[in-house]
Design a protein around this motif. Structure first.
Motif, short mmCIF file in Angstrom:
data_model
loop_
_atom_site.label_atom_id
_atom_site.label_comp_id
_atom_site.label_asym_id
_atom_site.label_seq_id
_atom_site.Cartn_x
_atom_site.Cartn_y
_atom_site.Cartn_z
N VAL A 100 0.81 -1.22 0.00
CA VAL A 100 0.00 0.00 0.00
C VAL A 100 0.84 1.27 0.00
N THR A 101 2.15 1.13 0.05
CA THR A 101 3.01 2.31 -0.07
C THR A 101 3.46 2.54 -1.51
N ASP A 102 2.98 1.70 -2.43
CA ASP A 102 3.33 1.78 -3.85
C ASP A 102 2.07 2.13 -4.64
N PHE A 103 2.01 3.35 -5.18
CA PHE A 103 0.78 3.81 -5.84
C PHE A 103 0.40 2.92 -7.01
N ARG A 104 1.36 2.42 -7.76
CA ARG A 104 1.04 1.58 -8.91
C ARG A 104 0.34 0.30 -8.48
N GLN A 105 0.79 -0.29 -7.38
CA GLN A 105 0.14 -1.50 -6.89
C GLN A 105 -1.27 -1.21 -6.37
N ILE A 106 -1.42 -0.07 -5.71
CA ILE A 106 -2.75 0.31 -5.23
C ILE A 106 -3.70 0.53 -6.41
N GLN A 107 -3.22 1.23 -7.43
CA GLN A 107 -4.06 1.48 -8.59
C GLN A 107 -4.48 0.19 -9.27
N ALA A 108 -3.57 -0.79 -9.29
CA ALA A 108 -3.91 -2.10 -9.86
C ALA A 108 -5.02 -2.78 -9.07
N ALA A 129 -6.38 6.76 -1.05
CA ALA A 129 -7.48 7.66 -1.34
C ALA A 129 -7.35 8.26 -2.73
N LYS A 130 -6.13 8.66 -3.11
CA LYS A 130 -5.92 9.21 -4.45
C LYS A 130 -6.31 8.21 -5.53
N ALA A 131 -6.08 6.93 -5.29
CA ALA A 131 -6.42 5.91 -6.28
C ALA A 131 -7.92 5.62 -6.32
N VAL A 132 -8.57 5.70 -5.17
CA VAL A 132 -9.98 5.29 -5.06
C VAL A 132 -10.95 6.42 -5.38
N VAL A 133 -10.64 7.63 -4.97
CA VAL A 133 -11.62 8.72 -5.03
C VAL A 133 -12.10 9.06 -6.44
N PRO A 134 -11.27 9.02 -7.48
CA PRO A 134 -11.82 9.28 -8.82
C PRO A 134 -13.02 8.39 -9.16
N GLN A 135 -12.99 7.13 -8.76
CA GLN A 135 -14.13 6.24 -8.99
C GLN A 135 -15.33 6.68 -8.14
N GLY A 184 -19.23 7.97 -1.81
CA GLY A 184 -18.05 7.30 -1.29
C GLY A 184 -17.95 7.43 0.21
N ARG A 185 -17.32 6.44 0.82
CA ARG A 185 -17.06 6.45 2.25
C ARG A 185 -15.58 6.12 2.47
N ILE A 186 -14.84 7.02 3.10
CA ILE A 186 -13.46 6.75 3.47
C ILE A 186 -13.39 6.68 4.99
N ILE A 187 -12.86 5.58 5.49
CA ILE A 187 -12.71 5.38 6.92
C ILE A 187 -11.24 5.11 7.19
N ASN A 188 -10.59 6.05 7.83
CA ASN A 188 -9.17 5.92 8.15
C ASN A 188 -9.01 5.42 9.58
N ILE A 189 -8.26 4.34 9.75
CA ILE A 189 -8.04 3.80 11.08
C ILE A 189 -6.83 4.51 11.70
N ALA A 246 -12.23 15.31 4.02
CA ALA A 246 -13.65 15.62 4.20
C ALA A 246 -14.00 16.95 3.54
N LEU A 247 -13.14 17.95 3.70
CA LEU A 247 -13.40 19.27 3.12
C LEU A 247 -13.34 19.24 1.60
N GLU A 248 -12.37 18.54 1.05
CA GLU A 248 -12.16 18.58 -0.40
C GLU A 248 -13.20 17.77 -1.17
N TRP A 249 -13.76 16.73 -0.56
CA TRP A 249 -14.61 15.82 -1.32
C TRP A 249 -16.07 15.83 -0.90
N ALA A 250 -16.44 16.70 0.02
CA ALA A 250 -17.83 16.75 0.48
C ALA A 250 -18.81 17.02 -0.67
N GLU A 251 -18.41 17.88 -1.60
CA GLU A 251 -19.31 18.24 -2.70
C GLU A 251 -19.62 17.07 -3.61
N HIS A 252 -18.83 16.00 -3.52
CA HIS A 252 -19.06 14.82 -4.34
C HIS A 252 -19.80 13.71 -3.59
#
Length: 255
Positions: free
Chosen positions: A69-77, A127-133, A140-145, A175-181
């Motif tokens: 999860v520290t590798d953006f390419r793997q997360i995007q895959a 989040a960067k990989a998931v939020v466009p979808q 969308g729901r993002i829950i950070n532990i 939360a502030l940046e993506w509330a409108e979506h």
């Protein structure tokens, strides 16, 4: 409102580090609530085995995928595979984390970077990989532990405390940046829970007593005691809740 409002039928959840400890408990809970669940681990066999266990226990659709999860390419895959399989991705639980305990003067850069990259950079990348979808879906729901140690400190946890405090702040910006979506972002901040990773502390009488002395409830938390909150945050009932950091710690931070 009825109990059916807590159902997650038709939703798809991605849980990083969802193969053990609290992550596995979250994965089971969301699957039992009706969500299709994707779990990740660095070890593909472990991820697939956990997904199969969840499927057998809940009867839900599951997928186990390998990813650093520290590798953006793997997360995007992982995101691409998830959307390709289920046609959507509704819930992201950034659960993968690590802790290295050392006094500050003994803390080496490699350990510091490991903790910061896993606990803070990885949720940012996921989040960067998931939020466009999620923006496409207008949901969308993002829950950070995070951790109660993002709000209070303990000795020898400099990297962990700072990473979890940073994650709480990152959650607020999300939360502030993506509330409108129609995307919400919240942080869950557990206190001491009786998971495998904490067994060394629990089995050490002196260390265990230190923790019990700070817990008004006088016991460690049970992993299943977090699941009700997780289902609520993932459900439509939490539409008006975003940017929050919810502490579940047996009363530790109430002192």
């Amino acid at each position: 409102m009825s109990m059916s409002d807590f159902k997650l039928d038709g939703k798809v959840a991605l849980i990083t580090g969802g193969c053990q400890g609290l992550g596995l408990e979250f994965s089971r809970a969301l699957a039992n609530a009706g969500a299709s669940v994707v779990v990740t681990s660095r070890d593909e066999r472990k991820a697939q085995a956990a997904a199969e266990v969840i499927r057998q226990e809940t009867g839900g659709d599951t997928l186990g995928l390998a990813a650093d999860v520290t590798d953006f390419r793997q997360i995007q895959a992982v995101v691409d595979k998830t959307v390709g399989t289920f046609d959507r991705l509704d819930i992201l639980i950034n659960n993968a984390g690590v802790n290295v305990r050392k006094p500050i003067l003994d803390y080496d850069e490699q350990s510091w970077d490991l903790v910061q990259t896993t606990n803070l950079k990885a949720p940012f990348l996921c989040a960067k990989a998931v939020v466009p979808q999620m923006i496409k879906q207008k949901f969308g729901r993002i829950i950070n532990i995070a951790s109660m140690l993002g709000t209070v400190a303990l000795p020898e946890r400099s990297a962990y405390c700072s990473s979890k405090g940073g994650l709480i702040q990152l959650t607020k910006v999300m939360a502030l940046e993506w509330a409108e979506h129609n995307i919400t972002a919240n942080a869950v901040c557990p206190g001491p829970f009786a998971t495998d990773i904490n067994q060394a502390v629990i089995n050490n009488p002196e260390a265990n007593q230190f923790f019990l002395n700070h817990l008004p409830i006088k016991r460690w938390g049970k992993p299943e005691e977090l699941t009700g909150l997780m289902i609520y945050l993932a459900s439509d009932l939490s539409n008006f809740m975003t940017g929050s950091a919810i502490v579940i710690d047996g009363g530790w931070t109430s002192e």
